[in-house]
Design an enzyme around this catalytic site. Structure first.
Site, mmCIF file in Angstrom:
data_model
loop_
_atom_site.group_PDB
_atom_site.id
_atom_site.type_symbol
_atom_site.label_atom_id
_atom_site.label_comp_id
_atom_site.label_asym_id
_atom_site.label_seq_id
_atom_site.Cartn_x
_atom_site.Cartn_y
_atom_site.Cartn_z
ATOM 1 N N SER A 97 -0.497 0.338 0.894
ATOM 2 C CA SER A 97 0.304 0.397 2.110
ATOM 3 C C SER A 97 1.418 -0.669 2.042
ATOM 4 O O SER A 97 2.203 -0.654 1.107
ATOM 5 C CB SER A 97 -0.604 0.234 3.336
ATOM 6 N N HIS A 231 -5.492 7.355 5.469
ATOM 7 C CA HIS A 231 -4.697 6.230 4.978
ATOM 8 C C HIS A 231 -5.522 5.274 4.125
ATOM 9 O O HIS A 231 -4.996 4.655 3.193
ATOM 10 C CB HIS A 231 -4.084 5.480 6.158
#
Length: 256
Positions: A97, A231
Site C-alpha cells: 500500500s 486490500h
C-alpha cells in the site's frame, strides 16, 4: 559485517538475527498506519535465506514520541539516509500500500548510489506512481477515519476493539494517509530494476489496471501476481508470497 548507525537501528528491525549475513537484504515497508511488527511473520517464514529488515516509521510503537512524517518525499529521504549502511550487499524492497509508493521513491534514491545493487521492487496493493488517486481519507474526522481503517481489515481485531489504543495511533494513521494521498510523481521515472506487482482481486482501494500500470516504471522485467482477497490479501497468502519473493531473489541466495 555491516556497521549499523544509531539511525539505522532506529529505522529498521531485524527479527531473525541469524540472517544478518545472508547474501541479499529485503527491506519491508509497511502500509499507512502500519508498523515494522506487521512483517514479523514474513521474516520468520523467510528464515535465514534473506536478511529481512522491517521499517519502523516515526510516530508509532517505540518511536511514538517522534514527530510523524506526512510527506512521501521527506519519508523517503529519512529512510534512505538510515538505509545507507545496509547497501553493502544486494537489496530488494517490498512495500505494501503506502509502503509500495515509499519503496518506489527509495528505489530511485538507491539507484543513485555508486556500487549499490538494487535487485527488485515488490509493489503490493498499490496503484502505480503514474496513477494518482483522489482520496481524502486523511481529512476525515476521527470516527470516520477509524471506520475506514477497520473496513480495510489490516489491523488485528483485538487492537481494533481497544478504542483507547486506536485513538492513540490516530496521529500516525492520519499522517500516513496524508503522505500517501498527497503523493504526486515528479517526472516519468523508470527504475533500472525489475518490478513484481501483487494485488488482491477484490481490493476496494486499488484496481488491477492501476496495479498493472507499474510496468511503465521499469526498464527491466515486470510480473503481476493476483491473489484472492481484499486490500490486505497478504495475511491470507503469506506463504505463497514468501515463496514468490524467495524464488525471485534466488540468484542472490544460491550460496546459502
Amino acid at each position: 559485517m555491516t556497521t549499523v548507525s544509531d539511525e539505522g537501528a532506529r529505522w529498521f528491525r531485524r527479527y531473525v538475527p541469524e540472517a544478518r549475513e545472508a547474501p541479499v537484504r529485503l527491506v519491508c515497508l509497511p502500509h499507512a498506519g502500519g508498523a515494522a511488527s506487521y512483517f514479523f511473520p514474513f521474516a520468520q517464514a523467510v528464515g535465514e535465506r534473506v536478511d529481512v529488515l522491517a521499517a519502523q516509521y516515526p510516530g508509532r510503537q517505540d518511536r511514538r514520541q517522534e514527530p510523524c512524517i506526512d510527506d512521501i518525499g521527506a519519508l523517503a529521504d529519512a529512510a534512505f539516509a538510515a538505509l545507507r549502511p545496509f547497501l553493502d550487499r544486494p537489496v530488494a524492497l517490498f512495500g505494501h500500500s503506502m509502503g509500495a509508493t515509499l519503496g518506489f521513491e527509495l528505489a530511485r534514491r538507491i539507484e543513485t548510489v555508486p556500487g549499490a545493487t538494487l535487485v527488485r521492487l515488490f509493489a503490493s496493493g498499490r496503484r502505480a506512481p503514474s496513477r494518482p488517486g483522489g482520496e481524502l481519507v486523511h481529512t476525515f474526522d476521527d470516527d470516520r477515519l477509524l471506520a475506514e481503517v477497520a473496513r480495510l481489515s489490516g489491523t488485528d481485531t483485538r487492537v481494533l476493539a481497544d478504542d483507547e489504543l486506536m485513538r492513540s495511533a490516530l496521529p500516525a494513521i492520519r499522517a500516513d494517509y496524508k503522505a500517501a494521498e498527497s503523493y504526486r510523481l515528479a517526472g516519468e521515472a523508470e527504475l533500472g530494476c525489475p518490478i513484481t506487482a501483487l494485488a488482491g482481486d477484490a481490493d476496494p482501494k486499488t484496481s488491477l489496471d492501476d496495479v498493472r500500470a507499474w510496468e511503465r516504471h521499469t526498464t527491466a522485467g515486470f510480473d503481476l501476481h493476483v491473489y484472492a482477497g481484499g486490500h490486505f490479501f497478504l495475511a491470507e497468502h503469506r506463504q505463497p508470497i514468501v515463496d514468490l519473493m524467495t524464488e525471485r531473489l534466488a540468484a542472490h541466495t544460491a550460496r546459502r
